[in-house]
Design an enzyme around this catalytic site. Structure first.
Site, mmCIF file in Angstrom:
data_model
loop_
_atom_site.group_PDB
_atom_site.id
_atom_site.type_symbol
_atom_site.label_atom_id
_atom_site.label_comp_id
_atom_site.label_asym_id
_atom_site.label_seq_id
_atom_site.Cartn_x
_atom_site.Cartn_y
_atom_site.Cartn_z
ATOM 1 N N GLU A 47 11.193 -33.405 -0.460
ATOM 2 C CA GLU A 47 11.870 -33.877 -1.666
ATOM 3 C C GLU A 47 12.384 -35.298 -1.470
ATOM 4 O OE1 GLU A 47 14.868 -31.303 -3.168
ATOM 5 O OE2 GLU A 47 13.501 -29.677 -3.607
ATOM 6 N N GLU B 181 0.816 -1.204 0.000
ATOM 7 C CA GLU B 181 0.000 0.000 0.000
ATOM 8 C C GLU B 181 0.859 1.269 0.000
ATOM 9 O OE1 GLU B 181 -2.138 -3.119 2.613
ATOM 10 O OE2 GLU B 181 -0.088 -2.589 2.010
ATOM 11 N N ARG C 103 19.482 -21.831 -4.581
ATOM 12 C CA ARG C 103 20.482 -21.094 -5.347
ATOM 13 C C ARG C 103 19.768 -20.248 -6.404
ATOM 14 N NH1 ARG C 103 22.116 -26.173 -4.187
ATOM 15 N NH2 ARG C 103 21.338 -27.060 -6.134
ATOM 16 N N SER D 169 4.860 -41.980 2.947
ATOM 17 C CA SER D 169 4.463 -41.591 4.309
ATOM 18 C C SER D 169 3.627 -40.325 4.292
ATOM 19 C CB SER D 169 5.714 -41.375 5.171
ATOM 20 O OG SER D 169 6.428 -42.579 5.338
#
Length: 374
Positions: A304, A56, A215, A312
């Site tokens: 990952e 804003e 990265r 799981s």
């Protein structure tokens, strides 16, 4: 109807602008504001970096920089303006002082310091306020923020790369370490910059020795989390070698911490944080893991892991978003760790919502949400 369409038009523009901040502002939400007069945009702004000026304030400055007055204008903002003193001053005060006559808000901010207080303050000064224009899109844009604030649990992203025939690894990994191409891997770095933690299983650490960093580097250290129910992590792995660059958390079971105090002490002395959680079928209870991460302020976590960790996460029904990169290859007998193994114990079929299909080089990325955003 015409007024609603106009509101949606400018709110969509604000939402598109806000999307450009994803990966730079977290754990703050990505927010943008557009200032309009006589059906013309006279200025816009977005929250560009964590700790920086809010959308804003940037929008009002942008108007003045272009030589426009904000007196009597309408502001479209993707999230309720704040009314408290934090890293920056209250946005409501800046709006009131600017002379803006109307504020259109996509979604109310559920944070404890806000929750309608900003809306109330604007209304009390005579500013016309409307809330809920493109609300679902605004909640989708910052789904992790909304979930964490409203439930106290992290938003969980499950990511993997696979061949067409469902393999996430080759028999000979040295032959070609990567399944996905360079452009896909660059896209993953953008996801890593968005989250506060990356989580893998210890088998991934043993097999691939990953760094799990973003990265280029993020604005703040990325927490690297390893699910290691039996404290098998190698002491010479790259995660521990680079612990000064980004913190490492080893999630293990209470039993392993009690039976292997020497290994736990070694890891602690190397700078890692070792946290013990209850076991679920000999593995770390993933619900307990997420609870501990939430206590550490992790709003979004990227999983990952290999097949076991993916399985799981799916079986525990803790996944919010799935992202998969499909390479144009069929591995056949050279493939291993087929992703189908992670799905075989699912009781109900899973159909993603809000699907996005994108191409990165030769790869196709399919992403979507496990549950509807309301």
């Amino acid at each position: 109807m015409e007024a609603i369409n106009i509101h949606e038009k400018y709110m969509h523009e604000a939402l598109r602008f806000a999307r450009r901040s994803i990966g730079s502002v977290e754990p703050n939400p990505a927010v943008a504001a557009v200032v309009v007069r006589a059906d013309k945009v006279i200025g816009k702004g977005r929250h560009r970096r964590f700790g920086g000026a809010h959308a804003e304030v940037e929008a009002i400055k942008n108007c003045r920089k272009k030589g426009h007055t904000t007196e009597g204008a309408t502001m479209y903002v993707t999230l309720e303006p704040c009314c408290h003193h934090g890293k920056t001053g209250p946005c409501t005060e800046a709006i009131i002082e600017s002379g803006i006559a109307e504020v259109i808000i996509a979604a109310e901010d559920p944070s404890e310091h806000c929750r309608g207080k900003g809306i109330k303050q604007l209304k009390e000064t005579g500013i016309k306020v409307a809330v809920g224009i493109c609300e679902q899109q605004a909640r989708l844009l910052n789904a992790g923020f909304f979930k964490f604030v409203e439930t106290g649990r992290p938003w969980v992203i499950l990511k993997w790369a696979q061949s067409i025939d469902g393999n996430i690894s080759r028999t000979n990994c040295a032959e070609n370490r990567w399944i996905s191409g360079q452009k896909s891997r660059e896209d993953v770095q953008g996801i890593r910059r968005r989250v506060q933690a990356i989580m893998v299983g210890v088998k991934t650490v043993i097999d691939d020795d990953p760094l799990l960093t973003a990265r280029p580097a993020r604005k703040q250290p990325l927490l690297r989390v390893v699910l290691d129910s039996n404290l098998k992590i190698p002491l010479d792995c790259r995660l521990l070698d680079t612990i000064k660059q980004a913190p490492v958390v080893i999630m293990t079971t209470i039993g392993a911490a009690e039976t292997q105090p020497h290994k736990a002490r070694q890891l602690t002395e190397m700078g890692a944080k070792v946290l013990a959680v209850p076991a679920a079928k000999t593995k770390c209870d993933i619900e307990a893991v997420l609870a501990r991460l939430a206590e550490m302020g992790v709003q979004e976590v990227l999983i990952e892991g290999g097949v076991q960790v993916i399985a799981s996460a799916l079986q525990a029904d803790i996944t919010d978003e799935i992202i998969t990169y499909i390479a144009p290859e069929v591995f056949g007998q050279t493939g291993r760790k087929n992703i189908a193994g992670a799905m075989q114990n699912l009781i109900n079929p899973l159909r993603l919502k809000h699907i996005q299909i994108d191409q990165f080089g030769d790869d196709v990325r399919i992403s979507g949400l496990v549950r509807e955003i309301i």
